[in-house]
Enzyme design. Structure first.
Site, PDB file in Angstrom:
ATOM      1  N   GLY A  17       0.819  -1.224   0.000  1.00  0.00           N
ATOM      2  CA  GLY A  17       0.000   0.000   0.000  1.00  0.00           C
ATOM      3  C   GLY A  17       0.847   1.266   0.000  1.00  0.00           C
TER       4      GLY A  17
ATOM      5  CG  ASN B 263      -6.864 -10.090  -3.442  1.00  0.00           C
ATOM      6  OD1 ASN B 263      -7.428 -11.179  -3.422  1.00  0.00           O
ATOM      7  ND2 ASN B 263      -7.500  -8.923  -3.365  1.00  0.00           N
TER       8      ASN B 263
ATOM      9  NE  ARG C  82      -4.301   6.191  14.580  1.00  0.00           N
ATOM     10  CZ  ARG C  82      -4.643   6.698  13.411  1.00  0.00           C
ATOM     11  NH1 ARG C  82      -5.673   7.516  13.314  1.00  0.00           N
ATOM     12  NH2 ARG C  82      -3.948   6.415  12.335  1.00  0.00           N
TER      13      ARG C  82
ATOM     14  CB  CYS D  24      -1.603  11.686   8.314  1.00  0.00           C
ATOM     15  SG  CYS D  24      -3.160  11.270   7.528  1.00  0.00           S
TER      16      CYS D  24
ATOM     17  N   GLY E  42      -3.123  10.451   1.353  1.00  0.00           N
ATOM     18  CA  GLY E  42      -3.685  10.155   2.670  1.00  0.00           C
ATOM     19  C   GLY E  42      -4.834   9.165   2.598  1.00  0.00           C
TER      20      GLY E  42
ATOM     21  NE  ARG F 154      -8.448  12.531   1.019  1.00  0.00           N
ATOM     22  CZ  ARG F 154      -7.803  12.084   2.100  1.00  0.00           C
ATOM     23  NH1 ARG F 154      -6.640  12.594   2.445  1.00  0.00           N
ATOM     24  NH2 ARG F 154      -8.319  11.125   2.841  1.00  0.00           N
TER      25      ARG F 154
ATOM     26  CG  HIS G  45      -2.194  15.633   5.253  1.00  0.00           C
ATOM     27  ND1 HIS G  45      -2.409  15.263   3.954  1.00  0.00           N
ATOM     28  CD2 HIS G  45      -2.709  14.627   6.017  1.00  0.00           C
ATOM     29  CE1 HIS G  45      -3.012  14.078   3.925  1.00  0.00           C
ATOM     30  NE2 HIS G  45      -3.205  13.674   5.162  1.00  0.00           N
TER      31      HIS G  45
ATOM     32  CG  ASN H  68       0.175  12.827   3.280  1.00  0.00           C
ATOM     33  OD1 ASN H  68       0.822  13.575   2.554  1.00  0.00           O
ATOM     34  ND2 ASN H  68      -0.521  11.808   2.815  1.00  0.00           N
TER      35      ASN H  68
HETATM   36  P1  NAP Z   1      -3.570   1.360   0.980  1.00  0.00           P
HETATM   37  O1  NAP Z   1      -2.692   2.094   0.032  1.00  0.00           O
HETATM   38  O2  NAP Z   1      -4.990   1.142   0.600  1.00  0.00           O
HETATM   39  O3  NAP Z   1      -2.883  -0.068   1.306  1.00  0.00           O
HETATM   40  C1  NAP Z   1      -3.542  -1.022   2.079  1.00  0.00           C
HETATM   41  C2  NAP Z   1      -2.655  -2.239   2.388  1.00  0.00           C
HETATM   42  O4  NAP Z   1      -3.437  -3.166   3.174  1.00  0.00           O
HETATM   43  C3  NAP Z   1      -2.200  -3.000   1.153  1.00  0.00           C
HETATM   44  O5  NAP Z   1      -0.938  -3.572   1.396  1.00  0.00           O
HETATM   45  C4  NAP Z   1      -3.246  -4.095   1.024  1.00  0.00           C
HETATM   46  O6  NAP Z   1      -2.738  -5.284   0.388  1.00  0.00           O
HETATM   47  C5  NAP Z   1      -3.550  -4.403   2.478  1.00  0.00           C
HETATM   48  N1  NAP Z   1      -4.913  -4.938   2.634  1.00  0.00           N
HETATM   49  C6  NAP Z   1      -6.050  -4.505   2.039  1.00  0.00           C
HETATM   50  N2  NAP Z   1      -7.111  -5.277   2.413  1.00  0.00           N
HETATM   51  C7  NAP Z   1      -6.623  -6.219   3.253  1.00  0.00           C
HETATM   52  C8  NAP Z   1      -7.182  -7.308   3.958  1.00  0.00           C
HETATM   53  N3  NAP Z   1      -8.497  -7.576   3.883  1.00  0.00           N
HETATM   54  N4  NAP Z   1      -6.382  -8.074   4.724  1.00  0.00           N
HETATM   55  C9  NAP Z   1      -5.063  -7.807   4.832  1.00  0.00           C
HETATM   56  N5  NAP Z   1      -4.455  -6.778   4.170  1.00  0.00           N
HETATM   57  C10 NAP Z   1      -5.217  -5.993   3.409  1.00  0.00           C
HETATM   58  O7  NAP Z   1      -3.630   2.090   2.407  1.00  0.00           O
HETATM   59  P2  NAP Z   1      -2.518   3.090   3.070  1.00  0.00           P
HETATM   60  O8  NAP Z   1      -2.791   4.484   2.701  1.00  0.00           O
HETATM   61  O9  NAP Z   1      -1.180   2.513   2.844  1.00  0.00           O
HETATM   62  O10 NAP Z   1      -2.911   2.999   4.609  1.00  0.00           O
HETATM   63  C11 NAP Z   1      -2.575   1.890   5.426  1.00  0.00           C
HETATM   64  C12 NAP Z   1      -3.045   2.166   6.853  1.00  0.00           C
HETATM   65  O11 NAP Z   1      -2.353   3.331   7.342  1.00  0.00           O
HETATM   66  C13 NAP Z   1      -4.539   2.509   6.940  1.00  0.00           C
HETATM   67  O12 NAP Z   1      -5.034   2.000   8.136  1.00  0.00           O
HETATM   68  C14 NAP Z   1      -4.554   4.037   6.944  1.00  0.00           C
HETATM   69  O13 NAP Z   1      -5.690   4.560   7.577  1.00  0.00           O
HETATM   70  C15 NAP Z   1      -3.298   4.346   7.751  1.00  0.00           C
HETATM   71  N6  NAP Z   1      -2.685   5.651   7.477  1.00  0.00           N
HETATM   72  C16 NAP Z   1      -2.468   6.097   6.204  1.00  0.00           C
HETATM   73  C17 NAP Z   1      -1.858   7.328   6.003  1.00  0.00           C
HETATM   74  C18 NAP Z   1      -1.580   7.879   4.633  1.00  0.00           C
HETATM   75  O14 NAP Z   1      -1.095   9.026   4.542  1.00  0.00           O
HETATM   76  N7  NAP Z   1      -1.854   7.143   3.554  1.00  0.00           N
HETATM   77  C19 NAP Z   1      -1.448   8.102   7.087  1.00  0.00           C
HETATM   78  C20 NAP Z   1      -1.644   7.605   8.392  1.00  0.00           C
HETATM   79  C21 NAP Z   1      -2.268   6.379   8.563  1.00  0.00           C
HETATM   80  P3  NAP Z   1      -3.032  -5.630  -1.175  1.00  0.00           P
HETATM   81  O15 NAP Z   1      -2.127  -4.756  -1.986  1.00  0.00           O
HETATM   82  O16 NAP Z   1      -2.703  -7.069  -1.256  1.00  0.00           O
HETATM   83  O17 NAP Z   1      -4.484  -5.320  -1.420  1.00  0.00           O
END
Ligand code: NAP
Length: 365
Positions: free
Chosen positions: A14, A40, A119, A160, A192, A248, A255, A341
Site C-alpha cells: 500500500g 490477493n 488508537r 496524519c 492520505g 481533501r 497535509h 503525510n
Molecule cells: P492502501 O494504500 O490502501 O494499502 C492497504 C494495504 O493493506 C495494502 O498492502 C493491502 O494489500 C492491504 N490490505 C487490504 N485489504 C486487506 C485485507 N483484507 N487483509 C489484509 N491486508 C489488506 O492504504 P494506506 O494508505 O497505505 O494505509 C494503510 C493504513 O495506514 C490505513 O489504516 C490508513 O488509515 C493508515 N494511514 C495512512 C496514512 C496515509 O497518509 N496514507 C497516514 C496515516 C495512517 P493488497 O495490496 O494485497 O491489497
C-alpha cells in the site's frame, strides 16, 4: 548497533507500506526481511504484487523486490528472527485489525501500527516521540493485562491530520503559554486516502469537503497524546478544545493545516512565538535518533510559505513547516502549518517511534 534488527512490513504493497520500503532501505538499525499484504497478493514476489501501483520516486529496493509476499494472516510464516512488525494494513473492520495486531504481539512481535483500530485501546500508547515519549510506560500494563510475552506489544501512531499542528501548540505550552482552544481546517493530500485516493477520478480538478471519520480523529486524538499514563491506562486530557474541518485537495503528498489558536492566559507576542518554534528541540532521548529531524519545527517568514511543493520534504519529510503567523480578530492568532503525510504522518513517524522503542529497550533489548 552492530547487527540490524530484522523487521516485517504488514500492508507492504500500500501507500504507507511503500514509504516504509523506501525509508527503511539502508536504515542503520532496521532491515526488512519479510513483507505481507492481503490474501490477493500472497505468494507473489513483491514486485509482481505491487505491479503498477509502485508510487515512490525511487526504484523498489533490491533487497525487497524478490521477497515472496506473505498473507498477513499467516503469522506462523513470518521469517525467523523478525522482532518488529510495522503495520500499514487497511482492513474493512476495526475489530479484525485489533485481533490481528494483538495476535502478532502474542507471538512476541513488537507491533508499531499506522492503522487507527488500536488508537483508543486504553493500554496502547499513541506516540509522537517529540511530544509524549513517556507514554511507552503503559506497555508494561498492556503486557500484564494481556499476558503478552516480554517482547510483544502494540504501539500506534496517530492520524496524519494532526501532525502538522500538534507539535506547534505543544512547543508553546512548554514555553509557558497554555492553550485553551484551537480551530483547525485541513487541506489533505490524495495519498492520505491510500492507493485508492491517488487513482480517484473524482479528485481531478476538485475539492471534497468531507473525509470520513477525520474530523473526529483530528479533534480527539491530541487529547490522548496530551494525557497521562495511569495505573488503568492512558487518561485523556480535557484541558483544551479542538474544532476541526477536514477537506481533501488534489495534490499527491503534503497535509496543510490552517490553525486559529486561543490561550488560557495572556497570549505571547508574535516574535516570542517565532522564537519558541525556532528554538524547539525534542528531548535528548529523541533528538539523537536516526529519523529525528534536526529541527522539528521550521518557521518561514516568506508570505507565501509553507507550500507542499517547496516545503513538504523539509527535514527529510520529518519537519513541520510553519508560516503566515498573524494576529486574529476572533482568536489570539492564526498560522498555516504543513507536514508530509506519508512520511512524518505515517511511515517516517512510525519508524521514529520504533527507534525510540529500541533506545528504551522495548525492541531488540
Ligand atoms: P492502501 O494504500 O490502501 O494499502 C492497504 C494495504 O493493506 C495494502 O498492502 C493491502 O494489500 C492491504 N490490505 C487490504 N485489504 C486487506 C485485507 N483484507 N487483509 C489484509 N491486508 C489488506 O492504504 P494506506 O494508505 O497505505 O494505509 C494503510 C493504513 O495506514 C490505513 O489504516 C490508513 O488509515 C493508515 N494511514 C495512512 C496514512 C496515509 O497518509 N496514507 C497516514 C496515516 C495512517 P493488497 O495490496 O494485497 O491489497
Amino acid at each position: 548497533m552492530n547487527d540490524k534488527i530484522p523487521v516485517t512490513v504488514l500492508g507492504a504493497t500500500g501507500m504507507v507500506g511503500q514509504n516504509y520500503l523506501k525509508l527503511l532501505n539502508d536504515h542503520p538499525w532496521f532491515e526488512i526481511v519479510d513483507v505481507a499484504a492481503s490474501p490477493n497478493s500472497a505468494g507473489k514476489s513483491y514486485s509482481e504484487a505491487v505491479a503498477d501501483r509502485w508510487h515512490m520516486s525511487t526504484d523498489i529496493p533490491s533487497g525487497v523486490r524478490d521477497l515472496k509476499v506473505r498473507d498477513v494472516n499467516d503469522i506462523e510464516g513470518v521469517k525467523d528472527g523478525v522482532k518488529c512488525a510495522f503495520s500499514a494494513i487497511s482492513m474493512p473492520d476495526k475489530p479484525d485489525v485489533i485481533e490481528l495486531e494483538f495476535s502478532y504481539a502474542a507471538e512476541g512481535f513488537a507491533v508499531v501500527s499506522n492503522n487507527s483500530a488500536n488508537r483508543w485501546t486504553e493500554d496502547v500508547p499513541m506516540l509522537i516521540p517529540e511530544i509524549n515519549p513517556d507514554h511507552t510506560d503503559v506497555i508494561a500494563l498492556q503486557q500484564s493485562n494481556r499476558s503478552l510475552p516480554k517482547t510483544g506489544f502494540v504501539a500506534v501512531k496517530p492520524n496524519c491530520s494532526i501532525q502538522s499542528y500538534l507539535i506547534t501548540l505543544v512547543a508553546l505550552e512548554r514555553a509557558g503559554y497554555p492553550v485553551d482552544r484551537i480551530q483547525v481546517s485541513t487541506l489533505q493530500a490524495l495519498s492520505g486516502a491510500g492507493y485508492a485516493g491517488i487513482s480517484s477520478k473524482e479528485m481531478i480538478d476538485n475539492v471534497i469537503p468531507f473525509i470520513p471519520g477525520e474530523e473526529e480523529k483530528t479533534e480527539s486524538e491530541p487529547l490522548k497524546i496530551l494525557g497521562e499514563v495511569t495505573e488503568k491506562g492512558i487518561s485523556v486530557t480535557d484541558r483544551l478544545n479542538i474544532s476541526a474541518t477536514c477537506t481533501r485537495v488534489p495534490i499527491v503528498d503534503g497535509h496543510m493545516a490552517i490553525v486559529h489558536i486561543g490561550f488560557k492566559e495572556k497570549a505571547p507576542d508574535l516574535n516570542t512565538v517565532k522564537s519558541v518554534w525556532r528554538d524547539f528541540k525534542a528531548d535528548p532521548s529523541v533528538s539523537g535518533l536516526p529519523s529525528s529531524p534536526e529541527k522539528p519545527i521550521i518557521f518561514l517568514e516568506e508570505v507565501d510559505r509553507p507550500q507542499p511543493k517547496l516545503d513538504m520534504n523539509a527535514g527529510k519529510g520529518m519537519s513541520v513547516s510553519v508560516g503566515r503567523l498573524a494576529e486574529d480578530k476572533f482568536f489570539d492568532f492564526r498560522y498555516v502549518a504543513l507536514s508530509h503525510n506519508t512520511i512524518r504522518g505515517a511511515a517516517g513517524g512510525a519508524i521514529l517511534t520504533a527507534e525510540l522503542l529500541v533506545k528504551k529497550g522495548f525492541i531488540g533489548g
